[in-house]
Write a protein that holds these residues in place. Structure first.
Motif, short mmCIF file in Angstrom:
data_model
loop_
_atom_site.label_atom_id
_atom_site.label_comp_id
_atom_site.label_asym_id
_atom_site.label_seq_id
_atom_site.Cartn_x
_atom_site.Cartn_y
_atom_site.Cartn_z
N GLY A 128 -8.91 15.12 -21.68
CA GLY A 128 -10.02 16.00 -22.02
C GLY A 128 -10.86 16.41 -20.83
O GLY A 128 -11.81 17.17 -20.97
N GLU A 129 -10.53 15.94 -19.64
CA GLU A 129 -11.36 16.26 -18.48
C GLU A 129 -10.61 17.24 -17.61
O GLU A 129 -9.44 17.06 -17.30
N LEU A 130 -11.33 18.27 -17.16
CA LEU A 130 -10.72 19.30 -16.31
C LEU A 130 -10.63 18.78 -14.88
O LEU A 130 -11.63 18.41 -14.28
N CYS A 131 -9.42 18.73 -14.36
CA CYS A 131 -9.29 18.20 -13.00
C CYS A 131 -8.08 18.84 -12.33
O CYS A 131 -7.31 19.55 -12.96
N TRP A 132 -7.96 18.60 -11.01
CA TRP A 132 -6.79 19.11 -10.31
C TRP A 132 -6.21 18.03 -9.42
O TRP A 132 -6.92 17.15 -8.95
N VAL A 133 -4.91 18.11 -9.23
CA VAL A 133 -4.20 17.08 -8.47
C VAL A 133 -3.00 17.73 -7.78
O VAL A 133 -2.49 18.75 -8.24
N ALA A 134 -2.57 17.14 -6.66
CA ALA A 134 -1.42 17.67 -5.91
C ALA A 134 -0.30 16.65 -5.91
O ALA A 134 -0.55 15.45 -5.80
N GLY A 135 0.91 17.13 -6.01
CA GLY A 135 2.04 16.21 -5.99
C GLY A 135 3.34 16.97 -5.86
O GLY A 135 3.35 18.19 -5.66
N THR A 136 4.45 16.25 -5.99
CA THR A 136 5.78 16.84 -5.90
C THR A 136 6.27 17.16 -7.29
O THR A 136 6.12 16.39 -8.23
N ILE A 137 6.92 18.30 -7.42
CA ILE A 137 7.48 18.68 -8.71
C ILE A 137 8.83 18.00 -8.88
O ILE A 137 9.63 17.93 -7.95
N TYR A 138 9.09 17.49 -10.06
CA TYR A 138 10.41 16.96 -10.37
C TYR A 138 10.84 17.57 -11.69
O TYR A 138 10.11 17.54 -12.66
N MET A 168 7.88 17.76 -14.22
CA MET A 168 6.91 16.69 -14.03
C MET A 168 6.30 16.79 -12.64
O MET A 168 6.91 17.30 -11.72
N LEU A 169 5.13 16.23 -12.50
CA LEU A 169 4.46 16.15 -11.21
C LEU A 169 4.48 14.69 -10.78
O LEU A 169 4.13 13.82 -11.56
N GLU A 170 4.92 14.44 -9.55
CA GLU A 170 5.14 13.06 -9.15
C GLU A 170 4.45 12.79 -7.82
O GLU A 170 4.41 13.67 -6.95
N ASP A 171 3.90 11.59 -7.68
CA ASP A 171 3.55 11.12 -6.33
C ASP A 171 3.79 9.63 -6.31
O ASP A 171 4.47 9.10 -7.19
N GLU A 172 3.23 8.92 -5.33
CA GLU A 172 3.65 7.52 -5.21
C GLU A 172 3.17 6.65 -6.36
O GLU A 172 3.64 5.55 -6.55
N SER A 201 0.86 -1.19 0.00
CA SER A 201 0.00 0.00 0.00
C SER A 201 0.88 1.22 0.00
O SER A 201 1.41 1.62 1.03
N SER A 202 1.05 1.81 -1.20
CA SER A 202 2.05 2.87 -1.31
C SER A 202 1.62 4.16 -0.63
O SER A 202 2.44 5.05 -0.46
N GLN A 203 0.34 4.26 -0.22
CA GLN A 203 -0.05 5.52 0.39
C GLN A 203 0.60 5.69 1.77
O GLN A 203 0.59 6.77 2.31
N TYR A 204 1.17 4.62 2.34
CA TYR A 204 1.85 4.74 3.62
C TYR A 204 3.35 4.89 3.45
O TYR A 204 4.10 4.82 4.42
N GLY A 205 3.80 5.05 2.22
CA GLY A 205 5.21 5.26 2.00
C GLY A 205 5.90 4.00 1.51
O GLY A 205 5.31 2.94 1.43
N PRO A 206 7.18 4.12 1.16
CA PRO A 206 7.91 2.95 0.67
C PRO A 206 8.12 1.95 1.81
O PRO A 206 8.33 2.33 2.96
N CYS A 207 8.09 0.66 1.46
CA CYS A 207 8.20 -0.39 2.49
C CYS A 207 9.63 -0.83 2.69
O CYS A 207 9.92 -1.65 3.56
N ILE A 208 10.56 -0.32 1.85
CA ILE A 208 11.94 -0.79 1.91
C ILE A 208 12.73 0.09 2.85
O ILE A 208 12.57 1.30 2.88
N GLY A 209 13.60 -0.54 3.63
CA GLY A 209 14.51 0.23 4.47
C GLY A 209 13.91 0.64 5.79
O GLY A 209 14.49 1.44 6.52
#
Lengths: 202, 501
Positions: free
Chosen positions: B93-103, B141-145, A141-149
């Protein structure tokens, strides 16, 4: 630098009083906050914390009646109590107590709920116990962060501290495995695969 | 002011009693947010991915709240803007918003492959001033898990973004798979504590009631100032002694006349913001070291170690310390660890100034406080935050333009003390909490070792005001900054040696 000397094997009798550099030093100067008041603080703090827990109503309103200086919006008292780490530690062990009391049926129900979410059954998991399956699902479950380390317990507590609401059944499983002395359940299985510390050159 | 002092010079000795001028005491309460565990407790086995996860987990709720407030109600062409949970959930094509980390994917960023090229060519390519590629090959880029999403659009050219800052973006995905941005939001300044908030809170704990004692309130003097200097650049050579001595005499109240000395008596504390020592010994590369025949006696190479800079700095500090309390931050060139947060310079480096340090094991800050870089603390009730310049210098390499104050403002608005930290800025792999996330807005934010002296005041959405100070390098400009505690106004004092050329 002179060569280091090995300590003598047997300590000679304390003929001379040694100097003490540390918090126990017998300083001639006065400490700024007298140490006796700290004990009083702790008692008062525990009382304050229990009162904070028992009243679910928002704290600032509560303490503002007792507030002397009206211009400060949040009373220094609530801030002081909140900033003390004592409240957090009380929380941590409370959660562990709760997890210990969770019955086996609740864990089964939780896992059944997870499996029913899927259309197809999980593959390559025939040899694993239900506990291990639950833990592996928690790892991925990646929403809790990485599981490694990071050990699983620490990851669960970290996710709990961040307010991500990890399922308490996972903590119950972790504590059961720990009680059984199962060392392999401490870290994620993937952690063992990806961070091999031995060189496999042979 | 100077006219009155002119009469003080060239006079016969008199029997007048001159009043002794006292220095205003400094009310000081530092935070230890950037102290790392010592010895065995400090682990390096974890990966940096944890740090990005922690940063996102902490700042995502804040930025989503702002974004929901801004975009939640808008209806364009009959459709409302949807919030998506993960970066990969955006639909075409869909208008949406999202939050994340910039890379930011920049080909000119330092690459591990440069090290390998050093083996094949004669020497490594010189370090670049900016990582921006001239041909526009940089990708944001916008990144999250879940994954990464490439961003394009006009708001990116207007506002500055750096790797590691958390943002909420609104737009739509186009046919290429890129996300076209219409608008972006940052977490903005966090909650700012009131002046004296922490001191009053600890007073409550000590006294057990809701009032701060009258005695403490009386101890809060008015009219004090804090001196901030950075980049002393002591190298042990004879060349830098004169301006340094002028600075010393000024702070001790030995220079100028009676009235200026009265004003100097208002300076209650000196903050040295990094880079006190310039790199005296050359750093040899691997090949040169193997060629040289170094005789290592007692565990260190005596020919390569030059004790002059630290000795000179120690003399400087020991002369000032009897008169004024000093807070010292390490910088890039100082003998502290390279990765952020730099731990305090060890007291062993200062045999004479060590007498003013606190006893090992005590929790009170001493008269001479050697602190971490970056550093946070309360001086006279105001929350101050500062660093030796490395985060800002690294952000400088990512953005076009030279506006240092702009970068400092952006750092606070992103709530990130060192956004480029694991990427191009070396740092400790935090696993429990990203210490660089700014949780409480400071009243004063100072950055050392900058090219010029600049200052401004920025404002936040809930009435926060922050004074930004870019402290220049003393070795190059001879400037020292004086911060007035009551008004938070800044002035600079310049020390120069008259040169007849």
């Amino acid at each position: 630098m002179p060569p280091t000397r090995r300590k003598p094997a047997a300590q000679s009798a304390h003929a001379q009083q040694t100097l003490a550099f540390g918090p126990n030093s017998n300083k001639v100067t006065k400490p700024s906050i007298p140490s006796t008041s700290k004990k009083v603080d702790k008692i008062k703090l525990e009382e304050a914390i229990t009162s904070e827990f028992s009243t679910p109503s928002p704290a600032p309103e509560d303490s503002q009646e007792a507030e002397v200086q009206a211009q400060i919006p949040e009373s220094p008292r609530t801030l002081a109590i909140r900033s003390q780490g004592g409240a957090k530690q009380a929380d941590g062990s409370a959660v562990e107590e709760k997890a210990k009391k969770i019955p086996e049926t609740q864990i089964r129900k939780y896992w059944k709920g997870k499996e029913d979410e899927r259309i197809a059954p999980r593959v390559h998991q025939q040899g694993l116990s239900v506990n291990e399956k639950i833990l592996r699902h928690f790892d991925l479950s990646s929403q809790y962060g990485p599981c490694i380390g990071i050990p699983r317990m620490k990851r669960w507590k970290r996710a709990d501290g961040l307010g991500l609401k990890p399922p308490i059944e996972v903590l119950a499983v972790l504590m059961r495995e720990e009680g059984r002395g199962n060392g392999t359940a401490e870290r994620a299985f993937m952690d063992g695969l990806l961070t091999s510390r031995l060189a496999v050159n042979e | 002011m100077a006219d009155q002092d002119v009469d003080a010079l060239l006079q016969a000795p008199s029997n007048d009693e001159y009043p002794t001028i006292d220095r205003i005491p400094s009310s000081y309460n530092p935070l230890h947010s950037f102290d790392l565990a010592k010895g065995d407790q400090k682990h390096y086995q974890q990966q940096y991915g944890d740090m990005y996860f922690l940063r996102l987990a902490k700042l995502k709720p804040a930025v989503e709240e702002i974004a929901a407030e801004a975009w939640g109600e808008i209806e364009t062409a009959g459709e409302s803007i949807r919030r998506v949970d993960r970066v990969l959930d955006v639909r075409q094509g869909e208008l949406c918003w999202v939050a994340g980390t910039i890379y930011m994917d920049m080909p000119l960023k330092p690459n591990i492959l440069d090290d390998i090229s050093k083996d094949h060519w004669i020497s490594a390519p010189p370090p670049r001033e900016k990582y921006i590629s001239p041909s526009g090959q940089d990708q944001i880029m916008l990144e999250d898990e879940s994954g990464r999403l490439r961003l394009i659009g006009t708001p990116l050219q207007i506002s500055t973004v750096v790797t590691g800052c958390i943002m909420a973006v609104m737009g739509t995905e186009n046919a290429n798979g890129d996300f076209e941005i219409i608008d972006m939001k940052v977490p903005d300044l966090p909650r700012q504590p009131q002046r004296w908030e922490r001191d009053e809170a600890s007073a409550v704990l000590a006294n057990g009631n809701g009032k701060s004692s009258k005695k403490e309130q009386k101890e809060r003097r008015e009219g004090s100032k804090v001196a901030i200097v950075s980049g002393l650049g002591i190298s042990g050579d004879e060349g830098d002694t004169l301006t340094l001595d002028l600075l010393m005499e000024y702070l001790l109240g030995e220079a100028c006349g009676q009235s200026t000395q009265q004003e100097i008596g208002n300076i209650s504390r000196l903050i040295i913001a990094g880079n006190s020592i310039s790199e005296g010994t050359p750093l040899y590369s691997r090949d040169e070291l193997s060629d040289k025949k170094t005789s290592k006696k007692y565990g260190y190479d005596s020919a390569a170690y030059n004790p002059a800079p630290t000795q000179r700095l120690d003399d400087f500090l020991a002369t000032l310390l009897p008169s004024i309390p000093i807070t010292m931050l390490p910088g890039e060139g100082d003998p502290a660890n390279i990765s952020l947060p730099q731990q305090p310079i060890h007291p062993a480096m200062f045999p004479r100034s060590r007498n003013y340090s606190p006893m090992p094991g005590s929790t009170e800050p001493g008269w001479f406080d050697s602190v971490t870089n970056p550093w946070e603390g309360d001086i006279e009730g105001w929350r101050m935050m500062g660093n030796g310049g490395q985060p800002i210098d690294d952000v400088f390499k990512y953005v076009e333009g030279e506006e240092r104050l702009n970068m400092m403002e952006n750092l606070l608005r992103w709530r990130c003390g060192a956004p480029t930290a694991p990427d191009t800025l070396w740092c400790y792999p935090f696993q429990d909490k990203d210490q660089f996330v700014i949780e409480e807005c400071p009243h004063v934010y100072f950055v050392g070792s900058q090219p010029t002296f600049e200052t401004t005041v920025i404002e936040g959405p809930t009435g926060q005001t922050v004074r930004l100070i870019a402290v220049p390098k003393f070795k190059e400009t001879g400037e020292m900054v004086l911060l007035d505690i009551d008004t938070l106004e800044v002035e600079s004092v310049i020390f120069k040696v008259f040169n007849d050329s």
